[in-house]
Write a protein that holds these residues in place. Sequence first.
Motif, PDB file in Angstrom:
ATOM      1  N   ARG A 192       0.848  -1.266  -0.077  1.00 35.84           N
ATOM      2  CA  ARG A 192      -0.170   0.054   0.156  1.00 35.84           C
ATOM      3  C   ARG A 192       0.607   1.313   0.069  1.00 35.84           C
ATOM      4  N   THR A 193       0.405   2.237   0.961  1.00 32.77           N
ATOM      5  CA  THR A 193       1.205   3.559   0.858  1.00 32.77           C
ATOM      6  C   THR A 193       2.614   3.274   1.499  1.00 32.77           C
ATOM      7  N   GLY A 194       3.376   4.342   1.192  1.00 30.95           N
ATOM      8  CA  GLY A 194       4.716   4.399   1.867  1.00 30.95           C
ATOM      9  C   GLY A 194       5.958   4.130   0.907  1.00 30.95           C
ATOM     10  N   VAL A 195       7.026   4.946   0.988  1.00 33.12           N
ATOM     11  CA  VAL A 195       8.140   4.850   0.229  1.00 33.12           C
ATOM     12  C   VAL A 195       8.531   3.424   0.120  1.00 33.12           C
ATOM     13  N   ARG A 196       8.911   3.050  -1.514  1.00 31.10           N
ATOM     14  CA  ARG A 196       9.241   1.786  -1.423  1.00 31.10           C
ATOM     15  C   ARG A 196      10.826   1.607  -1.268  1.00 31.10           C
ATOM     16  N   THR A 197      11.531   2.637  -1.419  1.00 32.35           N
ATOM     17  CA  THR A 197      13.051   2.449  -0.817  1.00 32.35           C
ATOM     18  C   THR A 197      13.690   3.306   0.268  1.00 32.35           C
ATOM     19  N   GLU A 198      14.771   2.983   0.770  1.00 28.85           N
ATOM     20  CA  GLU A 198      15.423   3.577   1.796  1.00 28.85           C
ATOM     21  C   GLU A 198      15.837   5.070   1.177  1.00 28.85           C
TER      22      GLU A 198
END
Lengths: 427, 427
Positions: B188-194
């Motif tokens: 779902r939401t949220g950045v995919r990478t550091e």
Amino acid sequence: MDAATAAERLAALMAERVDHRFKGLPPDAEGLTLAELTAERRNLFTGGFTTPVLALSAERLEHNLTLMETYAARHGLAFAPHGKTSMAPQLFQRQIEHGAWGITLAAPHQVRVARAFGVRRIFLANELVDAAALRWIAAEQAADPDFRFICYVDSVRGVELMDAALRGRGTSRPMEVVVELGAGEGARTGVRTEADARAVADAVAVAPTLRLVGVAGYEAQVPGASPERVRGWLGRLVGLAAEFDKAGRFAGADEIVVSAGGSEWFDAVADVFATIPELTLPALKLLRSGAYVSHDDVHYSRLTPFNRVPEEGALEPAFRLWAQVVSRPSPDQAFVNAGKRDAAYDLDHPVAHVVRRDGTERPATGIEVTALSDQHLWLHTAPEADVEVGDWIGLGLSHPCTSFDKWQLIPVAEADGTVVDYIRTFF
Amino acid sequence: MDAATAAERLAALMAERVDHRFKGLPPDAEGLTLAELTAERRNLFTGGFTTPVLALSAERLEHNLTLMETYAARHGLAFAPHGKTSMAPQLFQRQIEHGAWGITLAAPHQVRVARAFGVRRIFLANELVDAAALRWIAAEQAADPDFRFICYVDSVRGVELMDAALRGRGTSRPMEVVVELGAGEGARTGVRTEADARAVADAVAVAPTLRLVGVAGYEAQVPGASPERVRGWLGRLVGLAAEFDKAGRFAGADEIVVSAGGSEWFDAVADVFATIPELTLPALKLLRSGAYVSHDDVHYSRLTPFNRVPEEGALEPAFRLWAQVVSRPSPDQAFVNAGKRDAAYDLDHPVAHVVRRDGTERPATGIEVTALSDQHLWLHTAPEADVEVGDWIGLGLSHPCTSFDKWQLIPVAEADGTVVDYIRTFF
């Protein structure tokens, strides 16, 4: 309740104040009455409304109300639109102003809502054997000679329970009931056979608190429903009315109620009810379609009888859910801030129609709703989709009954976004 | 809002009068205040309540509140139970009295509800880029120095939209944000990478209206979630907090927020958060589980972490939906008067537990819910099922979030049926 009191109750809805109860309303309108907010004629897109917000189209709502009024009149049908769809007394009132005989409902708590706003004729398209609810309805009838209430019966035991609940309650008049004919083996409620219907009618005949006034059912439950099967079942219903009339089973009634008709087959209902033979009393041919008021963008758009009889008009989907893109975590994903709490999801997913950014609206090309969380819609975005965080997405919905019930107050907006009314619901 | 005012607002809920707004309540209680009705200590089965009616178990509710309080304390976790589940300010208050740090919410209209009842600490586990909502929250913060609000960010554009909305609004202090780390590709939401997380944090660093105070995410969205994968993702989240701290990204914060934890994996959250290394500031390890308050009979009963750690206790399903059999049209069918308007149906069907007739309750042997209509449940009845029209069926539900939202007022009953409280919801 007299008409003046009912009008006061409706007006009182607009005296309620904007607060935390009503999602989507402008936070800076807190404390205004709904009448004051209406007078401000705020714009849905620029007036401080927060997302998600469900809006009804003022023009489409009026169009649908008028279309079914004229449809029912043209076909000689009385109309008791199913109020469970909207549970909105303001819409009940508009339906009645548009010629409706009364309002159909499904549960006694819905009857309480309608009665609180002065609805005089209620057709409960369901069995009712709850003693506390029956006694309350009897008391309403005793207090208001203008209140007419009719409900289903489909079992001898149900009739006995009703009679037991109503006995000795000093009821002023018998409760009117219709025998529900089930739509076939494996279908929903209603007696399965004409023999069962007779047995139930016999039970009513010996229950002094009840009076048999007709027959009814719900054709959309016909197993494997097709035009032929639905007409076949409607023919059985009409035949049962004629048989009961001939047998004198409606003695004591003022008219004979014959009722069917959801939102998928009212063309067949109109056709078959036109064949009802002359009875010994006037026939009240009662159509109950409810979803028409908002119509929808998927389920009923596909199934509406107007697709078969386009010369009689067309309903228009009146709902649009506006939600905001809050996350765009990958090239093929976007998420908006509406979910199961805001949109119907029982029959189909919502459909992305348009994208608004900086006051400009364009088609939601390449955007598809693929799933719902409680508070998010999952959008799949094709390469051609132009979607950014902050965009508003305008979505069409499927199934009016499970759309209305997620909103306690619904802004009614004209085509340019001007909000001209607010519809209160009671679920 | 001071504590006295908040207490007054909660008390005012019980000054509301019983009327058509609240389904299931006794019709003969019309006009009583909820406080007066509570004082009557009516029995759910004999006190005039009408079906369908959803009830919460007083004992089980208290048990669940206490169990999660002790669980969080034992594991050194701060607790911000997700309020979207119940949207009930009375339950928010009890959760706070049971040691909760604050309340988690998902949408700004939910924040309005919590603020209307004086909740001081709100964790919005979602992105928020709606200018009208952001300005309202900033105004709330300006008016109340005790109001702490934290929300997610997961995109540079989202940060820019927030900053643009809040600039020049005379906000007294920056809005606190945490970077949401997505649970994986396709989640779902949220950045995919550091790397994306760093870019978002960089954007926050140059936005004067915002302050970065931590990292957060939702482990139940880990694709193919298993104990190993969930722990792996939680390890990434903790690592991101440590990296950001080391890089001085939390300058200006009083503590570092690290938040995760729905209702399926809080055992893993407790374990992994116990490994958070010493940071330059105190860590606020924030658990957000919300479904525990009522728990359920199917979905969370199957998935609760307490199944893996039975030595730590067990939640108890606190909901029971009571509906009445209105039709028994064939030997293998029965229909009750509750449907999609009354019961959760998004994850599983309700489960028939008991049958009540003439004051006697027995197991619902041979009775299975096979489908839901808007206002009916379809029951399949095996030959051994003893079901008659008029019986009350007690049903267990699946998914608290879509159970609470169908009821605006929920009686709380003790084991013998005595109703001792009423819980108001605001959806």
